[in-house]
Design a protein around this motif. Structure first.
Motif, PDB file in Angstrom:
ATOM      1  N   GLY A 107       0.912  -1.055  -0.131  1.00  0.00           N
ATOM      2  CA  GLY A 107      -0.014   0.066  -0.060  1.00  0.00           C
ATOM      3  C   GLY A 107       0.909   1.321  -0.016  1.00  0.00           C
ATOM      4  N   GLN A 108       2.360   1.155   0.351  1.00  0.00           N
ATOM      5  CA  GLN A 108       2.876   2.376   0.279  1.00  0.00           C
ATOM      6  C   GLN A 108       3.798   2.521  -1.000  1.00  0.00           C
ATOM      7  OE1 GLN A 108       5.297   1.509   3.730  1.00  0.00           O
ATOM      8  NE2 GLN A 108       3.849   2.778   4.923  1.00  0.00           N
ATOM      9  N   GLY A 109       4.219   3.638  -1.206  1.00  0.00           N
ATOM     10  CA  GLY A 109       4.795   4.033  -2.601  1.00  0.00           C
ATOM     11  C   GLY A 109       5.794   5.293  -2.353  1.00  0.00           C
ATOM     12  N   ILE A 110       6.053   6.163  -3.466  1.00  0.00           N
ATOM     13  CA  ILE A 110       6.751   7.171  -3.307  1.00  0.00           C
ATOM     14  C   ILE A 110       6.221   8.133  -4.583  1.00  0.00           C
ATOM     15  CG2 ILE A 110       8.791   6.239  -4.660  1.00  0.00           C
ATOM     16  CD1 ILE A 110      10.546   8.076  -3.019  1.00  0.00           C
ATOM     17  N   MET A 111       6.124   9.283  -4.262  1.00  0.00           N
ATOM     18  CA  MET A 111       5.345  10.446  -5.299  1.00  0.00           C
ATOM     19  C   MET A 111       6.263  10.629  -6.556  1.00  0.00           C
ATOM     20  SD  MET A 111       2.538  11.967  -4.401  1.00  0.00           S
ATOM     21  CE  MET A 111       2.652  13.584  -4.995  1.00  0.00           C
ATOM     22  N   PRO A 112       5.918  10.607  -7.611  1.00  0.00           N
ATOM     23  CA  PRO A 112       6.853  11.065  -8.904  1.00  0.00           C
ATOM     24  C   PRO A 112       7.508  12.212  -8.512  1.00  0.00           C
ATOM     25  CG  PRO A 112       4.554  10.498  -9.741  1.00  0.00           C
ATOM     26  CD  PRO A 112       4.615  10.668  -7.948  1.00  0.00           C
ATOM     27  N   HIS A 113       9.089  11.938  -8.835  1.00  0.00           N
ATOM     28  CA  HIS A 113       9.829  12.890  -8.369  1.00  0.00           C
ATOM     29  C   HIS A 113      11.096  12.905  -9.120  1.00  0.00           C
ATOM     30  CE1 HIS A 113      11.203   9.461  -5.975  1.00  0.00           C
ATOM     31  NE2 HIS A 113      12.256   9.959  -6.085  1.00  0.00           N
ATOM     32  N   GLU A 114      12.189  13.690  -9.092  1.00  0.00           N
ATOM     33  CA  GLU A 114      13.283  13.464  -9.804  1.00  0.00           C
ATOM     34  C   GLU A 114      14.466  13.650  -8.700  1.00  0.00           C
ATOM     35  OE1 GLU A 114      14.383  16.580 -12.630  1.00  0.00           O
ATOM     36  OE2 GLU A 114      12.953  17.910 -11.638  1.00  0.00           O
ATOM     37  N   ASP A 115      15.628  12.983  -8.907  1.00  0.00           N
ATOM     38  CA  ASP A 115      16.636  13.150  -7.961  1.00  0.00           C
ATOM     39  C   ASP A 115      17.661  14.330  -7.761  1.00  0.00           C
ATOM     40  OD1 ASP A 115      15.615  10.774  -6.937  1.00  0.00           O
ATOM     41  OD2 ASP A 115      17.154   9.582  -8.091  1.00  0.00           O
ATOM     42  N   GLY A 116      17.450  14.924  -8.973  1.00  0.00           N
ATOM     43  CA  GLY A 116      17.946  16.406  -9.025  1.00  0.00           C
ATOM     44  C   GLY A 116      19.629  16.275  -8.904  1.00  0.00           C
ATOM     45  N   PRO A 117      20.032  17.650  -8.763  1.00  0.00           N
ATOM     46  CA  PRO A 117      21.588  18.057  -9.280  1.00  0.00           C
ATOM     47  C   PRO A 117      22.680  17.655  -8.169  1.00  0.00           C
ATOM     48  CG  PRO A 117      20.459  19.977  -8.750  1.00  0.00           C
ATOM     49  CD  PRO A 117      19.609  18.883  -8.603  1.00  0.00           C
ATOM     50  N   ALA A 118      22.194  17.293  -7.022  1.00  0.00           N
ATOM     51  CA  ALA A 118      23.118  16.918  -5.841  1.00  0.00           C
ATOM     52  C   ALA A 118      24.115  15.614  -6.319  1.00  0.00           C
ATOM     53  CB  ALA A 118      22.350  16.526  -4.755  1.00  0.00           C
ATOM     54  N   TYR A 119      23.428  14.928  -7.120  1.00  0.00           N
ATOM     55  CA  TYR A 119      24.245  13.503  -7.481  1.00  0.00           C
ATOM     56  C   TYR A 119      24.944  13.617  -8.956  1.00  0.00           C
ATOM     57  CZ  TYR A 119      21.017  12.309  -3.675  1.00  0.00           C
ATOM     58  OH  TYR A 119      20.268  12.368  -2.610  1.00  0.00           O
ATOM     59  N   TYR A 120      25.623  12.802  -9.343  1.00  0.00           N
ATOM     60  CA  TYR A 120      25.996  12.347 -10.483  1.00  0.00           C
ATOM     61  C   TYR A 120      24.919  11.597 -11.040  1.00  0.00           C
ATOM     62  CZ  TYR A 120      28.229   9.909 -14.549  1.00  0.00           C
ATOM     63  OH  TYR A 120      28.651   9.336 -15.766  1.00  0.00           O
ATOM     64  N   PRO A 121      24.435  12.106 -12.491  1.00  0.00           N
ATOM     65  CA  PRO A 121      23.142  11.651 -13.008  1.00  0.00           C
ATOM     66  C   PRO A 121      22.972  10.004 -13.270  1.00  0.00           C
ATOM     67  CG  PRO A 121      24.278  12.882 -14.622  1.00  0.00           C
ATOM     68  CD  PRO A 121      24.940  12.775 -13.414  1.00  0.00           C
ATOM     69  N   LEU A 122      23.344   9.022 -12.067  1.00  0.00           N
ATOM     70  CA  LEU A 122      23.030   7.735 -12.374  1.00  0.00           C
ATOM     71  C   LEU A 122      22.582   7.290 -11.063  1.00  0.00           C
ATOM     72  CD1 LEU A 122      25.361   5.339 -14.139  1.00  0.00           C
ATOM     73  CD2 LEU A 122      24.598   4.798 -11.914  1.00  0.00           C
ATOM     74  N   VAL A 123      21.509   6.307 -11.105  1.00  0.00           N
ATOM     75  CA  VAL A 123      21.222   5.495  -9.775  1.00  0.00           C
ATOM     76  C   VAL A 123      21.110   4.162 -10.035  1.00  0.00           C
ATOM     77  CG1 VAL A 123      19.235   5.326  -8.132  1.00  0.00           C
ATOM     78  CG2 VAL A 123      19.672   7.568  -9.244  1.00  0.00           C
ATOM     79  N   ALA A 124      21.827   3.412  -9.105  1.00  0.00           N
ATOM     80  CA  ALA A 124      21.764   1.984  -9.026  1.00  0.00           C
ATOM     81  C   ALA A 124      20.778   1.332  -8.016  1.00  0.00           C
ATOM     82  CB  ALA A 124      23.035   1.699  -9.098  1.00  0.00           C
ATOM     83  N   THR A 125      19.963   0.687  -8.407  1.00  0.00           N
ATOM     84  CA  THR A 125      18.794   0.152  -7.407  1.00  0.00           C
ATOM     85  C   THR A 125      18.882  -1.364  -7.149  1.00  0.00           C
ATOM     86  OG1 THR A 125      17.444   2.158  -8.084  1.00  0.00           O
ATOM     87  CG2 THR A 125      16.255   0.428  -6.652  1.00  0.00           C
ATOM     88  N   ILE A 126      19.186  -1.707  -6.044  1.00  0.00           N
ATOM     89  CA  ILE A 126      19.003  -3.121  -5.960  1.00  0.00           C
ATOM     90  C   ILE A 126      17.526  -3.387  -4.893  1.00  0.00           C
ATOM     91  CG2 ILE A 126      20.008  -5.003  -4.648  1.00  0.00           C
ATOM     92  CD1 ILE A 126      22.064  -3.780  -6.193  1.00  0.00           C
ATOM     93  N   SER A 127      16.822  -4.026  -5.387  1.00  0.00           N
ATOM     94  CA  SER A 127      15.540  -4.557  -4.934  1.00  0.00           C
ATOM     95  C   SER A 127      15.508  -5.651  -3.873  1.00  0.00           C
ATOM     96  CB  SER A 127      14.480  -4.991  -5.691  1.00  0.00           C
ATOM     97  OG  SER A 127      14.021  -3.550  -6.658  1.00  0.00           O
ATOM     98  N   LEU A 128      14.947  -5.766  -2.744  1.00  0.00           N
ATOM     99  CA  LEU A 128      15.461  -6.815  -1.708  1.00  0.00           C
ATOM    100  C   LEU A 128      13.589  -7.160  -1.401  1.00  0.00           C
ATOM    101  CD1 LEU A 128      18.009  -5.220   0.668  1.00  0.00           C
ATOM    102  CD2 LEU A 128      18.394  -6.939  -1.460  1.00  0.00           C
ATOM    103  N   ALA A 129      13.775  -8.553  -1.154  1.00  0.00           N
ATOM    104  CA  ALA A 129      12.489  -9.182  -0.448  1.00  0.00           C
ATOM    105  C   ALA A 129      11.232  -9.231  -1.228  1.00  0.00           C
ATOM    106  CB  ALA A 129      12.187  -8.359   0.954  1.00  0.00           C
ATOM    107  N   ALA A 130      10.980  -8.492  -2.184  1.00  0.00           N
ATOM    108  CA  ALA A 130       9.693  -8.510  -3.026  1.00  0.00           C
ATOM    109  C   ALA A 130       9.693  -7.644  -4.195  1.00  0.00           C
ATOM    110  CB  ALA A 130       8.525  -8.189  -2.162  1.00  0.00           C
TER     111      ALA A 130
END
Ligand SMILES: O=C(O)CCC(=O)C(=O)O
Length: 241
Positions: A107-130
């Motif tokens: 039932g939980q999620g995260i609103m559409p957003h962007e990660d912005g200029p604080a980071y180098y423009p690359l996100v590596a996401t590991i998913s766990l559990a489900a």
């Protein structure tokens, strides 16, 4: 991006996204989840729709990270595997220096957003559990009232993230799109037409009914924060004030 990632590219997306199922093993997943769940409670930030851990610490108001190593359990084996893939090789620090851990109950999620200029423009996401579906939305350019009044047409792309998978988003996908996760108890319409990484999904059989009930899912998002301050320099800066 490196040759090892070529076969992992999600070709139906604008540049660039990569998906690798079973990036970590079941044992590695279990070990990391145990560590996440054994931290002292104050390490968690409770938000209205999810809980969050920030490693090694939160950025300050000027988007600067205080230099500190990531704990070993967030480092190995994941960052060595990133090195083999070469995914952070063009980033300023050549490796991620920051990890957010998000926990989503059904039932939980995260609103559409962007990660912005604080980071180098690359996100590596590991998913766990489900598993969970990540929605991508084109950023709206509100040039006139017609655009502004256009009805929300929902996500432009949907990415199915299996437990233990790696998803990398970078390039125009980082800068021109918003990403979010629906607050829902069930992800459905899981079809080759609707899920843009369907051909890369490791266990398509598990989704053959076209839907699953959400279970608690945890994500590790690895990023390279551009501005990093050493503790000595921060103390000098504070003394000058
Ligand atoms: O949990 C996820 O996969 C997405 C997390 C996210 O959007 C974020 O940390 O900015």
């Amino acid at each position: 991006m490196s040759a090892p990632l070529d076969t992992a590219r999600i070709t139906s997306l604008p540049e660039n996204a990569y998906y690798i199922p079973n990036f970590i093993t079941v044992d590695e997943e279990e070990r990391i989840l145990k560590k996440i769940n054994s931290v002292p409670i104050p390490r968690w930030t409770q938000l209205s729709h999810r809980r969050l851990q920030t490693w090694p610490s939160a950025l300050n108001k000027s988007n600067t990270l205080l230099a500190a190593p990531l704990p070993d359990w967030l480092h190995e084996p994941i960052i060595s595997r990133f090195k083999e893939l070469g995914c952070f090789s063009d980033a300023p620090h050549k490796a991620p220096n920051h990890v957010l851990i998000n926990e989503y109950c059904p039932g939980q999620g995260i609103m559409p957003h962007e990660d912005g200029p604080a980071y180098y423009p690359l996100v590596a996401t590991i998913s766990l559990a489900a598993p969970i579906v990540l929605d991508l939305y084109e950023k709206k350019v509100e040039t006139d009232t017609v655009d502004a009044e256009k009805e929300d047409t929902g996500p432009k792309y949907r990415i199915l993230q299996e437990p233990r998978s790696l998803l990398i988003t970078t390039g125009s996908l980082y800068t021109q799109y918003l990403h979010g996760i629906a607050n829902t108890l069930k992800d459905d319409a899981l079809t080759p037409e609707s899920i843009c990484n369907w051909s890369l999904v490791g266990d398509q059989q598990a989704y053959k009914t076209g839907a699953y009930e959400r279970q608690t899912r945890v994500s590790l998002t690895y990023r390279d924060v551009l501005k990093v301050a050493k503790l000595g320099n921060s103390i000098k800066f504070l003394n000058r004030k």
